[in-house]
Design an enzyme around this catalytic site. Structure first.
Site, PDB file in Angstrom:
ATOM      1  N   SER A  61       0.832  -1.195   0.000  1.00  0.00           N
ATOM      2  CA  SER A  61       0.000   0.000   0.000  1.00  0.00           C
ATOM      3  C   SER A  61       0.870   1.249   0.000  1.00  0.00           C
ATOM      4  O   SER A  61       1.636   1.491   0.928  1.00  0.00           O
ATOM      5  CB  SER A  61      -0.898   0.011   1.237  1.00  0.00           C
ATOM      6  OG  SER A  61      -1.455   1.308   1.378  1.00  0.00           O
ATOM      7  N   ASP A 119      -6.169  -6.919   4.295  1.00  0.00           N
ATOM      8  CA  ASP A 119      -5.621  -5.559   4.337  1.00  0.00           C
ATOM      9  C   ASP A 119      -5.705  -5.020   5.760  1.00  0.00           C
ATOM     10  O   ASP A 119      -6.796  -4.888   6.314  1.00  0.00           O
ATOM     11  CB  ASP A 119      -6.455  -4.689   3.377  1.00  0.00           C
ATOM     12  CG  ASP A 119      -5.949  -3.267   3.236  1.00  0.00           C
ATOM     13  OD1 ASP A 119      -4.918  -2.923   3.850  1.00  0.00           O
ATOM     14  OD2 ASP A 119      -6.606  -2.493   2.511  1.00  0.00           O
ATOM     15  N   GLY A 120      -4.534  -4.708   6.330  1.00  0.00           N
ATOM     16  CA  GLY A 120      -4.492  -4.050   7.638  1.00  0.00           C
ATOM     17  C   GLY A 120      -3.652  -4.815   8.636  1.00  0.00           C
ATOM     18  O   GLY A 120      -3.991  -5.945   9.016  1.00  0.00           O
ATOM     19  N   GLY A 121      -2.529  -4.221   9.016  1.00  0.00           N
ATOM     20  CA  GLY A 121      -1.685  -4.846  10.035  1.00  0.00           C
ATOM     21  C   GLY A 121      -0.997  -6.117   9.564  1.00  0.00           C
ATOM     22  O   GLY A 121      -0.555  -6.927  10.388  1.00  0.00           O
ATOM     23  N   GLY A 172       1.255  -2.018   4.172  1.00  0.00           N
ATOM     24  CA  GLY A 172       1.744  -0.652   4.039  1.00  0.00           C
ATOM     25  C   GLY A 172       2.941  -0.411   4.927  1.00  0.00           C
ATOM     26  O   GLY A 172       4.088  -0.423   4.472  1.00  0.00           O
ATOM     27  N   SER A 173       2.668  -0.235   6.219  1.00  0.00           N
ATOM     28  CA  SER A 173       3.761   0.141   7.127  1.00  0.00           C
ATOM     29  C   SER A 173       4.814  -0.953   7.243  1.00  0.00           C
ATOM     30  O   SER A 173       5.998  -0.654   7.401  1.00  0.00           O
ATOM     31  CB  SER A 173       3.204   0.523   8.498  1.00  0.00           C
ATOM     32  OG  SER A 173       2.330  -0.461   8.966  1.00  0.00           O
ATOM     33  N   GLY A 178      -9.218   3.199   7.110  1.00  0.00           N
ATOM     34  CA  GLY A 178      -9.019   4.640   7.317  1.00  0.00           C
ATOM     35  C   GLY A 178      -7.580   5.051   7.567  1.00  0.00           C
ATOM     36  O   GLY A 178      -7.200   6.166   7.232  1.00  0.00           O
ATOM     37  N   PHE A 179      -6.797   4.158   8.146  1.00  0.00           N
ATOM     38  CA  PHE A 179      -5.433   4.542   8.512  1.00  0.00           C
ATOM     39  C   PHE A 179      -4.485   3.362   8.351  1.00  0.00           C
ATOM     40  O   PHE A 179      -4.848   2.230   8.660  1.00  0.00           O
ATOM     41  CB  PHE A 179      -5.376   5.010   9.983  1.00  0.00           C
ATOM     42  CG  PHE A 179      -6.248   6.206  10.238  1.00  0.00           C
ATOM     43  CD1 PHE A 179      -5.745   7.495  10.055  1.00  0.00           C
ATOM     44  CD2 PHE A 179      -7.571   6.043  10.622  1.00  0.00           C
ATOM     45  CE1 PHE A 179      -6.568   8.597  10.266  1.00  0.00           C
ATOM     46  CE2 PHE A 179      -8.399   7.141  10.834  1.00  0.00           C
ATOM     47  CZ  PHE A 179      -7.891   8.422  10.658  1.00  0.00           C
ATOM     48  N   GLY A 180      -3.261   3.678   7.913  1.00  0.00           N
ATOM     49  CA  GLY A 180      -2.208   2.672   7.944  1.00  0.00           C
ATOM     50  C   GLY A 180      -1.646   2.563   9.354  1.00  0.00           C
ATOM     51  O   GLY A 180      -1.952   3.379  10.232  1.00  0.00           O
ATOM     52  N   GLY A 181      -0.863   1.538   9.562  1.00  0.00           N
ATOM     53  CA  GLY A 181      -0.120   1.419  10.818  1.00  0.00           C
ATOM     54  C   GLY A 181      -0.921   0.946  12.017  1.00  0.00           C
ATOM     55  O   GLY A 181      -0.442   1.035  13.150  1.00  0.00           O
ATOM     56  N   MET A 232     -10.971  -6.632   5.551  1.00  0.00           N
ATOM     57  CA  MET A 232     -10.186  -5.663   6.328  1.00  0.00           C
ATOM     58  C   MET A 232      -9.845  -6.288   7.677  1.00  0.00           C
ATOM     59  O   MET A 232     -10.735  -6.767   8.384  1.00  0.00           O
ATOM     60  CB  MET A 232     -10.981  -4.373   6.556  1.00  0.00           C
ATOM     61  CG  MET A 232     -11.178  -3.494   5.332  1.00  0.00           C
ATOM     62  SD  MET A 232      -9.659  -2.935   4.523  1.00  0.00           S
ATOM     63  CE  MET A 232      -8.798  -2.089   5.848  1.00  0.00           C
ATOM     64  N   MET A 262      -9.646   7.467  -0.106  1.00  0.00           N
ATOM     65  CA  MET A 262     -10.531   7.757   1.035  1.00  0.00           C
ATOM     66  C   MET A 262     -11.181   9.121   0.838  1.00  0.00           C
ATOM     67  O   MET A 262     -10.532  10.050   0.345  1.00  0.00           O
ATOM     68  CB  MET A 262      -9.724   7.799   2.331  1.00  0.00           C
ATOM     69  CG  MET A 262      -8.923   6.556   2.600  1.00  0.00           C
ATOM     70  SD  MET A 262      -8.027   6.742   4.160  1.00  0.00           S
ATOM     71  CE  MET A 262      -6.982   5.288   4.104  1.00  0.00           C
ATOM     72  N   ASP A 286      -5.055   3.332  -1.875  1.00  0.00           N
ATOM     73  CA  ASP A 286      -6.148   3.548  -0.923  1.00  0.00           C
ATOM     74  C   ASP A 286      -6.786   4.905  -1.160  1.00  0.00           C
ATOM     75  O   ASP A 286      -6.196   5.932  -0.848  1.00  0.00           O
ATOM     76  CB  ASP A 286      -5.598   3.484   0.503  1.00  0.00           C
ATOM     77  CG  ASP A 286      -5.231   2.074   0.895  1.00  0.00           C
ATOM     78  OD1 ASP A 286      -6.119   1.213   0.896  1.00  0.00           O
ATOM     79  OD2 ASP A 286      -4.047   1.836   1.208  1.00  0.00           O
ATOM     80  N   MET A 329     -12.399   3.513  -0.493  1.00  0.00           N
ATOM     81  CA  MET A 329     -13.052   3.699   0.807  1.00  0.00           C
ATOM     82  C   MET A 329     -13.826   5.007   0.742  1.00  0.00           C
ATOM     83  O   MET A 329     -13.485   6.001   1.395  1.00  0.00           O
ATOM     84  CB  MET A 329     -11.991   3.728   1.920  1.00  0.00           C
ATOM     85  CG  MET A 329     -11.431   2.346   2.209  1.00  0.00           C
ATOM     86  SD  MET A 329      -9.874   2.433   3.097  1.00  0.00           S
ATOM     87  CE  MET A 329      -8.778   2.716   1.735  1.00  0.00           C
ATOM     88  N   HIS A 384      -8.388   0.422  -3.932  1.00  0.00           N
ATOM     89  CA  HIS A 384      -9.290   0.112  -2.816  1.00  0.00           C
ATOM     90  C   HIS A 384     -10.058   1.392  -2.493  1.00  0.00           C
ATOM     91  O   HIS A 384      -9.489   2.335  -1.934  1.00  0.00           O
ATOM     92  CB  HIS A 384      -8.437  -0.364  -1.628  1.00  0.00           C
ATOM     93  CG  HIS A 384      -9.194  -0.578  -0.357  1.00  0.00           C
ATOM     94  ND1 HIS A 384      -8.567  -0.690   0.870  1.00  0.00           N
ATOM     95  CD2 HIS A 384     -10.524  -0.740  -0.110  1.00  0.00           C
ATOM     96  CE1 HIS A 384      -9.469  -0.893   1.815  1.00  0.00           C
ATOM     97  NE2 HIS A 384     -10.668  -0.920   1.243  1.00  0.00           N
ATOM     98  N   HIS A 387      -1.148  -1.303  -4.322  1.00  0.00           N
ATOM     99  CA  HIS A 387      -2.418  -1.028  -3.649  1.00  0.00           C
ATOM    100  C   HIS A 387      -2.578   0.482  -3.453  1.00  0.00           C
ATOM    101  O   HIS A 387      -1.717   1.133  -2.858  1.00  0.00           O
ATOM    102  CB  HIS A 387      -2.421  -1.761  -2.302  1.00  0.00           C
ATOM    103  CG  HIS A 387      -3.723  -1.750  -1.578  1.00  0.00           C
ATOM    104  ND1 HIS A 387      -4.755  -2.614  -1.871  1.00  0.00           N
ATOM    105  CD2 HIS A 387      -4.157  -0.983  -0.544  1.00  0.00           C
ATOM    106  CE1 HIS A 387      -5.767  -2.390  -1.049  1.00  0.00           C
ATOM    107  NE2 HIS A 387      -5.438  -1.395  -0.237  1.00  0.00           N
TER     108      HIS A 387
END
Ligand code: DX5
Ligand code: ZN
Length: 214
Positions: A6, A173-175, A195-196, A140-143, A135, A34, A32, A65, A63, A30
């Site tokens: 991402s 997607d996420g973490g 992402g992160s 809404g947020f990375g990290g 998800m 938003m 994102d 959102m 993606h 990817h």
């Protein structure tokens, strides 16, 4: 395993370098998008995604959102987004119609849900979607930290796809990181977004390699 890093976590002052690095190492890019309405954050729009598409040598994975995500399908498809997903929360009962319109544009059609939507809500769309995006944090947020219950949700969807003989892919997607990639593969994930974990690492290419081979 496909890996879709991402760009949200990339250094936006060096976006070209990030895209070129992904061209060499990743499967997908990817993106994102938003709108500050469906999710409590803004990211970027077409000025950024168009620039990425000019430099990208691998497929884009958009993606959405946003509310009214279908408004953005034609532009993204024209700019070469090979995968486009939108949220069931944004589309409601019209989701099947919008998945069909993505397919008609020659795009892989994806349906996403946040962690508080029961995974069974995706089941009516099996057959209409090319992939499902689970998800594993709130969009809404990375990290953010990976929500472990996501593993059961992925496994439940995988089992239902198998029961119906459907070949739709599962994107998570996420973490996502090298620490949970193997568990995610075992649960049934086909595409990992990170992402992160990628852009926060001293050697992003090495992280992508370890996600791919998880
Ligand atoms: C969050 C986005 C994600 C985000 C993932 O709403 O959909 O794609 O960039 O970031 P990490 O991998 O840091 O959780
Ligand atoms: Zn995303």
């Amino acid at each position: 395993m496909l890996v879709s890093p991402s760009l949200l976590s990339a250094d936006f002052l060096q976006l070209g370098d990030a895209v070129r690095m992904l061209n060499a190492h990743a499967d997908l890019i990817h993106l994102d998008l938003m709108d500050g309405v469906l999710v409590p954050n803004l990211s970027f729009g077409f000025s950024v995604t168009d620039a990425v598409s000019r430099e990208a040598a691998i497929p884009l994975d958009a993606h959405l959102m946003t509310i009214h995500p279908w408004e953005w399908f034609p532009h993204l498809a024209k700019k070469g987004a090979a995968y486009i997903s939108f949220h069931l929360e944004a589309a409601g009962a019209d989701a099947a119609k919008h998945l069909a319109s993505l397919r008609a544009m020659g795009v892989k059609a994806g349906l996403a849900i946040d962690p508080d939507v029961p995974v069974q809500k995706l089941f009516p769309y099996i057959g209409s979607a090319d992939f499902f995006l689970i998800m594993s944090v709130y969009a809404g947020f990375g990290g953010q930290r990976f929500i472990p219950e996501s593993l059961e949700r992925i496994a439940a969807l995988k089992a239902e796809l198998a029961r119906r003989g459907d070949r739709a892919m599962i994107e998570v997607d996420g973490g996502v990181s090298a620490a949970n990639a193997k568990e995610l593969r075992e649960a049934g994930a086909d595409i990992l977004v990170a992402g992160s974990a990628v852009f926060g690492a001293p050697d992003p290419a090495a992280v992508i390699r370890s996600l791919k081979s998880a």
